[in-house]
Design an enzyme around this catalytic site. Structure first.
Site, PDB file in Angstrom:
ATOM      1  N   GLU A 198      44.330  44.132  38.433  1.00  0.00           N
ATOM      2  CA  GLU A 198      44.375  43.369  36.953  1.00  0.00           C
ATOM      3  C   GLU A 198      45.255  44.267  35.817  1.00  0.00           C
ATOM      4  O   GLU A 198      44.690  44.421  34.770  1.00  0.00           O
ATOM      5  CB  GLU A 198      42.927  42.906  36.419  1.00  0.00           C
ATOM      6  N   GLU A 316      41.751  37.413  44.132  1.00  0.00           N
ATOM      7  CA  GLU A 316      40.185  37.541  43.724  1.00  0.00           C
ATOM      8  C   GLU A 316      39.959  36.231  42.998  1.00  0.00           C
ATOM      9  O   GLU A 316      40.761  35.919  42.013  1.00  0.00           O
ATOM     10  CB  GLU A 316      39.863  38.851  42.963  1.00  0.00           C
TER      11      GLU A 316
END
Length: 546
Positions: A198, A316
């Site tokens: 991320e 994810e």
């Protein structure tokens, strides 16, 4: 006079009222088995193991317990059983603290310490360390369970914060190099190495420019090629493991160049925050669920233009961020979102879908304390058992509250249809047809309640345009419902039987109800309100699945 006006208004708005309260229950579904519209990896189902320590808390609760890669009880028999049931399960080790994990190898100059609360640290924690003894234990566990492992590397090592969440400087690869070298020397089988978590686009906690990220991926590609030069199996390189940003992803692929990144991963948390009171409403809203399709479509187009050599994974996804929704993400209702996501992702060329998480948080497939499977575990296991690699096109004239997905059946001939009924009042009565033998017919009716005749025949099988055969014909149905109709139930029923471990403590077999097929008869498949059904047609004539 007022009464007359009210009466007129009533009749004016009556059609709108009826439209809101009733959906057309009778519908056609046409499956096109002539050609696959997509193909998923044979190990499409994936689950994550995170790094969060036990004192990671959100919304006045600490839902992680001892479920991280560092402190999970690897000897728990249910954990082993749960993973082995997938034969095999793909596991991704990574998460928010991934870019603060150091590895206890030669290049590490500092003491190897666990994560500690630190207000100035990323996500409120200090850097943490993975000992080699724990890495050994993890790999022995993965070998025993047959798991396919994706390991997320620290992509911030050596960088420095330049402004707020922006980090600059080149990646220091020394710690990762020694860690991968150790892994290779021990003969541990890693299916893929992922770079960072991320850090794409505006990032979550930290961000790195796409240009610098691309340069660092070239460096990592060289490391993998060097260290695995004598190995007959070379792990894939996966990146960037972040939220999709079109410009950033395109730049990354341009800078890194051809055949550097094998797999492009992105994250999805489309339901909002874990404490959002509208979570269930969003899960049950066709309009809201449909929004994610835009991300899949746009990413697919970006990769075709800038990275046709790579494939897409959802690296994810837990639905609701910040550890998921308490008494939502771990209950029956979440399977409406989860299975719809699996179907949609596959439809739009996603090869693997990693669920956050295998265990830990409110969205764990397994309970963090007891290790007992939550409802979504069984949904994932059924998908893994029934849905094959070939993705088929489906047309229907049903309302948007009925979600439909079809795949070639896994490991055998035929087709498997996934039906998700989001409606709270309509039992859909469906005729399933084969595009090779019929065209979609529009059925117009506003009848909501079934006739006694329909009730009598609804268990009969739909005609699917099969070739003539003297063999006994049937379809298989796997019908998922909650206990006593309670959407937040933590117990899921399969064909009316609660799903739970056997007396021996093993994962139960997921058995269907067999429905005898009547030759050339078009009789319906029914899906009651707020339920899910997998339907397997072993005799469906589908050249795409041959």
């Amino acid at each position: 006079m007022e009464f007359c006006i009210s009466l007129v208004l009533f009749f004016i708005y009556l059609p709108a009222i009826l439209a809101q309260e009733q959906e057309v229950p009778y519908a056609n579904i046409v499956i096109d088995g002539s050609e696959a519209v997509g193909k998923v990896d044979k190990n499409f189902i994936c689950a994550t193991i995170d790094w969060w320590p036990h004192d990671k808390c959100n919304y006045n609760q600490c839902p992680w317990g001892y479920s991280s890669a560092i402190n999970m009880n690897l000897s728990h028999p249910i954990l082993t059983e749960a993973i082995q049931a997938f034969k095999p399960l793909r596991i991704r080790i990574g998460g928010s603290l991934q870019d603060q994990v150091l590895y206890d190898v030669e290049s590490l100059k500092d003491p190897c310490r666990p994560f500690q609360k630190k207000s100035s640290g990323l996500f409120g924690f200090s850097k943490g360390c993975l000992t080699l003894s724990r890495w050994d234990d993890l790999n022995h566990f993965f070998s025993k369970t047959g798991a396919l492992v994706t390991f997320g590397l620290n992509a911030l090592h050596g960088r420095h914060r330049t402004y707020r969440t922006a980090w600059g400087g080149a990646w220091d690869s020394s710690n990762a190099y020694d860690f991968i070298k150790y892994t290779v020397s021990k003969g541990y089988q890693i299916d893929s190495w992922e770079f960072g978590n991320e850090l794409s686009g505006s990032g979550v906690g930290a961000r790195v420019s796409a240009e610098q990220y691309g340069k660092d991926l070239i460096k990592l590609r060289k490391i993998i090629d060097e260290l695995y030069e004598k190995s007959h199996l070379k792990p894939a390189l996966v990146a960037p493991g972040g939220f999709y940003d079109k410009q950033w992803f395109a730049k990354l692929l341009q800078v890194s160049g051809s055949d550097v990144v094998n797999i492009v991963t992105h994250h999805i948390y489309n339901l909002g925050a874990g404490d959002d009171p509208n979570l269930i409403n969003r899960i049950l809203s066709p309009h809201y669920l449909n929004k994610t399709a835009a991300t899949f479509i746009d990413l697919d187009q970006t990769m075709k233009v800038h990275g046709p050599w790579s494939s897409a994974w959802v690296g994810e996804s837990g639905g609701a961020y910040n550890s998921g929704g308490r008494n939502v993400s771990d209950t029956y209702v979440d399977s409406f979102w989860y299975l719809d996501q699996l179907g949609m992702a596959a439809k739009y060329n996603t090869k693997v879908y990693c669920r956050q998480s295998l265990i830990g948080g409110n969205y764990g497939l397994l309970d963090k304390t007891t290790f007992l499977p939550n409802p979504d575990y069984y949904s994932a296991l059924l998908w893994n058992q029934l849905m094959g690699e070939g993705v088929l096109a489906v047309k229907t004239d049903a309302s948007s509250f009925l979600r439909t997905y079809a795949h070639c059946s896994k490991g055998r001939a035929g087709v498997t249809l996934l039906l998700i009924n989001l409606s709270n009042h309509t039992e859909f009565i469906l005729t399933v047809e084969n595009s090779l033998t019929t065209s979609l017919r529009t059925i117009k009716t506003t009848i909501h309640r079934q006739s006694s005749f329909v009730r009598g025949v609804k268990r009969a099988v739909s005609w699917v345009g099969r070739k003539a055969s003297d063999a006994p014909l049937y379809r298989e149905e796997y019908h998922l419902t909650p206990t006593k109709g309670y959407l937040r139930s933590k117990t899921m029923l399969l064909n009316g039987t609660p799903l739970s471990l056997t007396k021996e403590g093993t994962i139960p077999k997921l058995e269907p109800v067999l429905e005898p097929e009547l030759a050339n008869e078009k009789s319906p498949v029914s899906v009651i309100p707020r339920s899910i059904k997998f339907v397997v047609f072993p005799n469906f004539d589908a050249p795409a699945c041959a």
